[in-house]
Design a protein around this motif. Structure first.
Motif, short mmCIF file in Angstrom:
data_model
loop_
_atom_site.label_atom_id
_atom_site.label_comp_id
_atom_site.label_asym_id
_atom_site.label_seq_id
_atom_site.Cartn_x
_atom_site.Cartn_y
_atom_site.Cartn_z
N TYR A 5 0.86 -1.17 0.00
CA TYR A 5 0.00 0.00 0.00
C TYR A 5 0.90 1.23 0.00
CZ TYR A 5 0.97 0.66 5.02
OH TYR A 5 1.59 0.87 6.23
N ARG A 6 0.31 2.36 -0.35
CA ARG A 6 1.07 3.61 -0.25
C ARG A 6 0.20 4.68 0.39
NH1 ARG A 6 0.70 7.30 -4.76
NH2 ARG A 6 -0.88 6.64 -6.26
N LYS A 7 0.85 5.58 1.09
CA LYS A 7 0.14 6.63 1.81
C LYS A 7 -0.18 7.79 0.88
CE LYS A 7 2.05 5.52 6.34
NZ LYS A 7 2.59 6.06 7.61
N LEU A 8 -1.39 8.30 1.00
CA LEU A 8 -1.82 9.47 0.25
C LEU A 8 -2.05 10.62 1.24
CD1 LEU A 8 -4.39 7.65 -2.07
CD2 LEU A 8 -1.98 8.11 -2.54
N LYS A 9 -2.66 11.67 0.78
CA LYS A 9 -2.91 12.82 1.66
C LYS A 9 -4.05 12.54 2.63
CE LYS A 9 -1.30 16.32 -1.65
NZ LYS A 9 -1.70 17.49 -2.46
N ASN A 10 -4.02 13.23 3.75
CA ASN A 10 -5.13 13.22 4.72
C ASN A 10 -5.48 11.81 5.20
OD1 ASN A 10 -5.39 16.04 4.36
ND2 ASN A 10 -6.65 15.70 2.55
#
Length: 339
Positions: A5-10
């Motif tokens: 997985y990858r982190k996005l905004k907020n």
């Protein structure tokens, strides 16, 4: 292991396990209902949780050209990245979606089994194969991967039964540890995939091609549903697609039985299976098999060169194996597979 997985905004995250590539808000799950965003990190809700576990002949997967006659420890968890309206295992694959509020209490679902326990059981009972099946292993790939690595260290084979919707990231991760796979090619129609499966066709086709090119032993299954994917045109398109990948790629054509949301659809007539069988052979596929309606004539393996019956089967039972070092004893033709 790499994070899928990858982190996005907020605090949003994007799951990378399958071709849905779900964007998951805080506190929610993806389409599979078991991959959850907890404070910007992905949590696998079914890690170390087993919903079904059995000893099966490898032929049940179905894998007919991979260690015939051997036994596999078969198991699965909960959830699925598809929503097949005819799913035979819907009670485990769709449970997290149907009971999403209850599913947070994992202790009430399945049995806790850690990778070491599974491997030790196989070693103690001399079981040579682990099959990741019953529900889609892609959605619990982190759990599967831990087991696969241990299995490889202990000379135990890993096989997947999959819908073929894994992401490129997942395929790259598991490929070094995957010995064989059966992929469901449920139709050759994008409309069927969208309306009945709730997914897309193209990623499945691409993965079938990629897996074969990687040198992982692969077989393909198509469940024939009357009135939905049983036209001669579509069956020919599937056979031609598989032939273009390799004439040695086995094709299993299985009969449908009413289940889940498709209880009003009749059982597949045997005549349709036999027509599909003939289409596959006429296109040039060397190994075509019918399933779910026992018939030794169409479940057995024949030498593509001389026609000699090499492996006799009835249903999922191997009756006789006459292969000699992977070759036909009658003419010496090498038979594709892992023997």
């Amino acid at each position: 292991m790499p994070k899928l997985y990858r982190k996005l905004k907020n605090t949003l995250i994007q799951c990378l396990a399958c071709n849905n590539y779900c964007t998951i808000p805080q506190g929610k799950t993806g389409i599979c209902a078991v991959r959850k965003n907890e404070n910007g990190e992905l949590k696998l809700l079914v890690d170390n949780r087993v919903a079904a576990l059995n000893l099966d002949p490898i032929e049940k997967k179905p894998l007919f050209h991979f260690l015939p006659g051997e036994v596999a420890l078969s198991f699965g968890t909960y959830g699925c990245n598809f929503g097949c309206e005819f799913c035979q295992n819907w009670d485990i694959s769709q449970t997290p979606k149907i009971e999403s509020s209850k599913f947070r209490d994992l202790n009430s679902y399945g049995e806790e089994l850690h990778p070491e326990q599974i491997i030790n059981y196989c070693k103690e009972n001399k079981i040579p194969i682990i099959a990741y099946t019953y529900n889609e292993p892609t959605i619990w790939v982190e759990y599967a991967f831990k087991i696969m690595k241990l299995a490889r260290k202990n000379n135990i084979k890993n096989v997947w039964v999959s819908n073929g919707y894994m992401s490129k990231e997942t395929l790259k991760l598991i490929a070094p540890y995957l010995d064989a796979i059966n992929v469901d090619l449920k139709s050759f129609s994008e409309d069927f995939y969208q309306n009945i499966i709730h997914a897309h066709l193209e990623p499945v086709k691409e993965n079938i091609k990629k897996i074969w090119k990687m040198g992982i032993w692969e077989e393909v299954t198509t469940l024939i549903i009357p009135g939905f994917n049983d036209s001669l045109k579509e069956l020919r398109e599937i056979a031609e697609f598989l032939f273009q990948i390799s004439p040695d790629l086995p094709w299993h054509i299985s009969a449908f039985y009413p289940n889940y949301k498709m209880l009003n659809i009749p059982i597949t007539p045997k005549e349709i299976l036999l027509k599909a069988y003939q289409i596959g052979k006429k296109v040039g596929l060397r190994y075509v098999y019918t399933g779910n309606i026992p018939d030794s004539d169409y479940e057995s393996t024949y030498c593509p060169k001389c026609g000699y019956k090499l492996i006799k089967r009835w249903g999922i039972e191997m009756i006789e194996n006459k292969l000699k070092d992977g070759k036909c004893p009658n003419c010496g033709e090498e038979i594709a597979g892992i023997w």
